[in-house]
Structure formats: structure tokens, C-alpha cells
Design a protein around this motif. Structure first.
Motif, PDB file in Angstrom:
ATOM      1  N   GLN A   1     -17.926 -44.928  84.497  1.00 46.24           N
ATOM      2  CA  GLN A   1     -17.185 -45.402  85.669  1.00 46.24           C
ATOM      3  C   GLN A   1     -15.932 -46.172  85.242  1.00 46.24           C
ATOM      4  O   GLN A   1     -14.858 -45.998  85.832  1.00 46.24           O
TER       5      GLN A   1
ATOM      6  N   GLN B   1     -22.191 -47.047  83.680  1.00 42.73           N
ATOM      7  CA  GLN B   1     -21.162 -48.085  83.805  1.00 42.73           C
ATOM      8  C   GLN B   1     -19.966 -47.733  82.928  1.00 42.73           C
ATOM      9  O   GLN B   1     -18.808 -47.887  83.347  1.00 42.73           O
TER      10      GLN B   1
ATOM     11  N   ASP C   1     -26.323 -48.269  81.155  1.00 48.59           N
ATOM     12  CA  ASP C   1     -24.975 -48.664  80.744  1.00 48.59           C
ATOM     13  C   ASP C   1     -24.048 -47.477  80.504  1.00 48.59           C
ATOM     14  O   ASP C   1     -22.830 -47.595  80.623  1.00 48.59           O
TER      15      ASP C   1
ATOM     16  N   GLN D   1     -26.299 -47.198  88.026  1.00 47.08           N
ATOM     17  CA  GLN D   1     -25.686 -48.379  87.412  1.00 47.08           C
ATOM     18  C   GLN D   1     -26.671 -49.187  86.570  1.00 47.08           C
ATOM     19  O   GLN D   1     -26.277 -50.127  85.878  1.00 47.08           O
TER      20      GLN D   1
END
Length: 273
Positions: free
Chosen positions: A112, A109, A106, A103
Motif C-alpha cells: 500500500q 502495508q 506487513d 492490513q
């Protein structure tokens, strides 16, 4: 450590940058950042930097680049850090790894959020899907690794990320269309179809958005431009799905008037066989 990949490469520790100015160490940092917590083999790092024919001094030079990156880390971490640069950029048998949580990068992220958006889209929760896709796209600050020279390995990664970005834009527009935001999407889709003149999915979305805004003739014009480009550039006709969408518009098919559309269906597959 916080790393940003979509756009200019950024890597910070305690607010201080650890991105080197030298070209090849930047490549190494970029490749390691895309696989946090995983060992990146020396052979792959060497291929990224020198291609298929590395010099005889390649291993020694690679070790020098790793040392340079660790020096940047040491400076940013400061003397009171609980660990050392070697703990963050660690040596393992056959390679190196960046020991940071996924995490912290980026890109992870972003992926996800895409996974969450897909699940919401498939479940028919278009608002959540659109929000997730939009938040994922907001992480992009420009083309991936725009200020990094890419070799054969990073080139594949950049292409993968750019394809993922375009696919996410398409999914987000699908969710927005199912939410009845067709009029709001016309300007964006006009720009996207101009940028990607052979992209059938974006043209299908543009056709539907314009049609649902009460402009049947303009929607048919979108199809004509797509067909002309495909025939002229590739010598092919639009796909059967897009041709059926065109026929549905010619006949004012009532299915096109359903703002939300069928669940779990993308716009390009609205009239799939």
C-alpha cells in the motif's frame, strides 16, 4: 493477529506467538499469510510442501498440520476470545483461508505504501514519494521469510518480494535525487552497486549522484566498471540509455546539472530515446 513476513516469520495474537517450530506448518502459515482473506487451495498447499509428487497420505497429513496451527491459535487467543481458531483459520470448499484483515500482514502495508509512493512520484511530489518508499522499506527486517524453508510456491513469492524491494529502493533513490540529495546517496549507492554489479539502474543513479557532487571522473569510473562487468560476464554492452548518460557526462551536458531532473522520469531513463 499481526504477521510479519519480510525477515523472520512472525505471527502474534495478544502478544503471544503462533508460529510453529515444525518446518511444514511454518510453510503453510507463511503461504496463508501472504493471501489473507483468500482461499488457498489444498492442491497449492500440497505442492508447496511436497512438490509435484505428494505422498498418498498428503491430505491427511495436511489436515494434521492445519490442526497444529489451530492449536497454536487457540492457546494464544485464550478462553475469553470472541471467536475460535476455526474462525481465524477457516476451512472452505477445496482449501483453507486465514480470515484476518489484509492490513494485519506487513507485506500488504508495504504494498500500500508503494502504491502511494508511485502516485506521488508520478505527480511530482518527490518528498511524499521518498517518505512513502522509505516507510515501506523500513518494514523489512531482513530477507523475506529468512527462517522458513520454501517450496516451489513460496520460492516464487520470495523472489517477487525481493525484486519488489530492490525496485522500491531504486524508486526511493530516484525521488531523493530529484530532491537534490545526491551527496547523501553516494555511500549507499557505492554499497548497492557492489552488491548488484550488473544492475544498470543503480549504476546510473550512482553516476548521476557522483557527477552532481562535482566528481566527473569518478562518475565515469562507475560507468567503466559497469561496462567491464557486463562485457566480461554477459558479453553485452550497457543499454542505449546508460551509454547516452555516459556520453552526456563526457560532454558535460547541462541537463545533468538540473538537480530535480525532468518530472516523472527515473534516473536510468534520463537520456532515454
Amino acid at each position: 493477529m499481526e504477521i510479519q513476513v519480510p525477515g523472520p516469520l512472525s505471527a502474534e495474537v495478544n502478544g503471544g506467538t503462533v508460529v510453529p517450530t515444525a518446518v511444514k506448518p511454518r510453510q503453510i502459515l507463511s503461504l496463508l499469510a501472504l493471501y489473507p482473506g483468500r482461499v488457498m487451495p489444498v492442491s497449492m498447499l500440497m505442492e508447496e510442501i511436497w512438490g509435484a509428487q505428494p505422498p498418498q497420505s498428503a491430505l491427511t497429513t495436511l489436515q494434521t498440520y492445519i490442526l497444529q496451527l489451530r492449536r497454536h491459535l487457540d492457546t494464544a487467543m485464550g478462553p475469553d476470545a470472541p471467536g475460535t481458531a476455526k474462525d481465524v483459520l477457516a476451512t472452505r470448499h477445496g482449501g483453507y483461508l486465514l480470515q484476518i484483515p489484509p492490513q494485519s500482514v506487513d507485506v500488504h502495508q508495504y504494498e500500500q505504501l508503494i502504491t502511494q509512493g508511485r502516485a506521488a512520484f508520478e505527480g511530482g511530489d518527490d518528498q511524499v514519494a521518498a517518505d512513502c518508499f522509505r516507510r515501506a522499506l523500513d518494514l523489512w527486517r531482513g530477507p523475506a521469510l529468512v527462517d522458513v524453508r520454501v517450496g516451489p510456491i513460496l520460492e516464487i513469492e520470495v523472489l517477487r518480494l525481493e525484486e519488489s524491494r530492490l525496485s522500491t529502493i531504486e524508486r526511493r533513490i530516484d525521488a531523493d535525487l530529484r530532491l537534490g540529495r545526491h551527496a547523501e546517496l553516494i555511500s549507499e549507492l557505492t554499497e548497492l552497486t557492489a552488491r548488484y554489479p550488473q544492475h544498470e539502474g543503480l549504476h546510473s543513479q550512482a553516476m548521476v549522484a557522483v557527477y552532481r557532487s562535482g566528481r566527473q571522473g569518478a562518475a565515469l569510473d562507475v560507468y567503466r566498471r559497469l561496462r567491464a562487468r557486463l562485457v566480461e560476464d554477459l558479453g553485452v554492452e550497457p543499454s542505449p540509455q546508460v551509454r547516452r548518460l555516459h556520453q552526456a557526462m563526457l560532454s558535460a551536458d547541462p541537463q545533468l546539472d538540473v538537480v530535480a531532473g525532468p518530472r516523472r522520469t527515473s534516473t536510468v531513463d534520463l537520456f532515454a530515446a
